[in-house]
Enzyme design. Structure first.
Site, mmCIF file in Angstrom:
data_model
loop_
_atom_site.group_PDB
_atom_site.id
_atom_site.type_symbol
_atom_site.label_atom_id
_atom_site.label_comp_id
_atom_site.label_asym_id
_atom_site.label_seq_id
_atom_site.Cartn_x
_atom_site.Cartn_y
_atom_site.Cartn_z
ATOM 1 C CE LYS A 1 -1.665 -1.414 3.755
ATOM 2 N NZ LYS A 1 -2.498 -1.676 5.052
ATOM 3 N N GLY B 1 -7.456 3.790 10.822
ATOM 4 C CA GLY B 1 -7.979 2.603 10.393
ATOM 5 C C GLY B 1 -8.293 2.208 9.013
ATOM 6 C CB THR B 2 -7.161 3.748 5.894
ATOM 7 O OG1 THR B 2 -5.747 4.037 6.251
ATOM 8 C CG2 THR B 2 -7.829 5.115 5.504
ATOM 9 N N GLY B 3 -5.821 0.955 6.946
ATOM 10 C CA GLY B 3 -5.252 -0.153 6.821
ATOM 11 C C GLY B 3 -6.158 -1.428 7.029
ATOM 12 C CB CYS B 4 -7.967 -1.891 10.258
ATOM 13 S SG CYS B 4 -6.502 -1.767 11.468
ATOM 14 C CB THR C 1 -6.155 8.552 7.098
ATOM 15 O OG1 THR C 1 -5.197 9.380 8.214
ATOM 16 C CG2 THR C 1 -6.535 9.651 6.049
#
Length: 517
Positions: free
Chosen positions: A190, A225-228, A223
């Site tokens: 990412k 928590g975007t990865g989770c 932003t």
């Protein structure tokens, strides 16, 4: 990675619900971790169970504390869920110790699932360390080889590879290929933190091909928590049966949509706020202007717009609605059959602002998509439109749903399906709806006497006959719906004011008769 065999197939007579198990830390601020996973899976329409590996004290400022759950209890949680609940996909987040990673690998071998999605969480968005370097060997040697896909960001990819920071798309491609050598079937690197890039660029490598997924970067501080959320959304799509490539594309688009929707919301005082997975918080803030649950008295003077009439008199929909409300309309329905969807949506948003300012509910005729998109108070559907029970499922319990009915049987079905009110008619012939069979005052009275729901009379009603309609004196009749009697007139507010006065007098007369009987 093992896959379930035929011996564990579920009974085909029962509907299988897609199921994701997330194994991660709890975020007290609910922006990331388990809480983000639950919201993402709910938004993507799959069931999500949880195993908590750590409890954190964190907010939009950062992480103030971490309490790691014992390895024995993590194992007990895993066994509890995996032994019973037919999990399709496991998604991992914060795995804070070597022991927990080893227990997870052992449990997945013991209870095989369709796919494993690994989000190698090591550092929070705010920079706080959530898992130390000691877990890297067990990640590389045991966990990654079991994964269908891993989703590291730039820092996590560097840590897993023990290399310098990734700064270019070429670096990301090289890292994806190197990470694939550890055994996962797919690697998604990412690039949200890629320097000097106006786009959000992710690199997917499946062992043979590279895919560059590029989209405009959403400018927002929300932003956290975007990865989770991205990893959970991928897991959700895999649980539905999508291919990995398709799951990644859908998940990326979902997160982008949620970020764009949430870019201006304010939760907390820190530099990185959460975003709204369900795209509902703005609607909820609008709803605070409502007086509460549906009030049947709102049906008293029900104004129904008509695009042709507004065009004839040179009025916009918003101007017509504002004039009707200022004249005393108690509820408004936008019935715009000949307007393009984009124009209708913009008009609906403008009308909603007006209705909110006056505390008047706004309904949309037929178009549930418009109602959802603009945050209207509800919809009105006909017998040939989407069933009320389906509309209720889409709109939720708090929205108003009205149904057109001509018979007691239709009124009974509307009540069973969860409608809030009935529009009964046409009472009289009308020019606004071709080939509409009329029920007359007798038919209206019959439906009113049979109905368990409040009723608004509709169809050909205006100044010349509104009094007669109200004077049938049935308690369930709460008001009249009017189209041309309001909007096919030079001055909408004046006509609405006159009709409101007439209806008030008729209601007073009916109440007076009741007191004397």
């Amino acid at each position: 990675m093992q896959v379930r065999g035929a011996s564990t197939a579920v009974d085909c007579s029962k509907m299988k619900i897609p199921h994701v198990l997330t194994i991660a830390g709890s975020d007290s601020g609910a922006g990331a971790g388990i809480q983000a996973d639950l919201k993402a899976c709910a938004a993507r329409g799959v069931y999500c169970s949880t195993v908590i590996t750590a409890v954190t004290a964190q907010n939009t400022v950062g992480v103030q504390g971490v309490n790691i759950v014992s390895e024995d209890f993590v194992a007990e949680q895993l066994t509890s869920v995996l032994s019973d609940m037919q999990v399709d996909v496991v998604k991992t987040g914060m795995l804070p110790s070597v022991g927990i990673v080893k227990i997870l690998c052992q449990k997945i071998r013991e209870f095989p699932v369709r796919a494993l999605v690994v989000d190698p969480v090591m550092v929070s968005t705010s920079g706080d360390v959530l898992a130390g370097a000691s877990i890297l060997p067990v990640f590389r040697e045991e966990l990654l080889p079991m994964a269908e896909i891993i989703t590291p960001n730039l820092k996590e990819a560097s840590a897993l590879l023990g290399c310098a920071h990734l700064e270019t798309v070429a670096d990301m491609r090289s890292a994806a290929k190197s990470l694939h050598a550890f055994g996962p079937r797919n690697v998604l690197v990412k690039g949200g933190d890629l320097p000097d890039s106006s786009d959000a660029i992710d690199i997917l490598f499946d062992g043979d091909n590279f895919y560059e997924l590029r989209s405009p970067r959403v400018k927002t501080h929300n932003t956290h928590g975007t990865g989770c959320s991205l990893a959970s959304s991928i897991a959700a799509e895999l649980a539905k049966g999508s291919s990995t490539f398709s799951a990644v594309k859908v998940a990326k688009r979902f997160v982008e949509t949620a970020l764009d929707y949430s870019k201006d919301i304010i939760i907390g005082n820190g530099p990185q706020g959460p975003f709204d997975h369900l795209l509902r918080l703005k609607s909820s803030s609008h709803d605070c202007h409502r007086l509460g649950v549906f009030n049947p008295s709102d049906l008293f003077l029900y104004a129904v717009t008509d695009a042709r009439m507004n065009k004839k008199w040179g009025r916009s929909i918003a101007d017509a609605v504002k004039a009707a409300i200022e004249g005393g309309a108690t509820i408004v329905q936008l019935r715009e059959k000949d307007v393009e969807t984009r124009d209708f949506l913009e008009s609906a948003k403008a009308c909603l602002e007006i209705c909110r300012a006056y505390g008047v509910p706004l309904l949309i005729n037929d178009r549930i998509d418009i109602a959802l998109a603009c945050g209207a108070d509800g919809v009105h559907v006909g017998q040939s439109d989407m069933p009320a029970r389906v509309a209720r499922t889409l709109l939720g319990p708090e929205k108003i749903i009205g149904v057109s009915c001509k018979t007691p049987a239709q009124a009974e079905q509307a009540w069973i399906d969860g409608a809030d009110y009935i529009g009964c008619g046409g009472v009289y012939p009308t020019n606004t709806k071709a080939n509409n069979l009329t029920v007359g005052l007798d038919g209206l009275k019959t439906v009113c006497q049979a109905s368990k729901l409040p009723i608004v009379a509709i169809g050909g009603i205006g100044p010349s006959n509104a009094r007669a309609v109200m004077e049938i004196g049935v308690p369930s009749l709460k008001g009249v719906a009017v189209v041309s009697g309001l909007f096919d007139r030079e001055c909408v507010s004046t006509e609405t004011r006159k009709l409101h006065g007439m209806l008030t007098e008729a209601r007073s007369l009916v109440n007076e008769k009741k007191r004397h009987n």
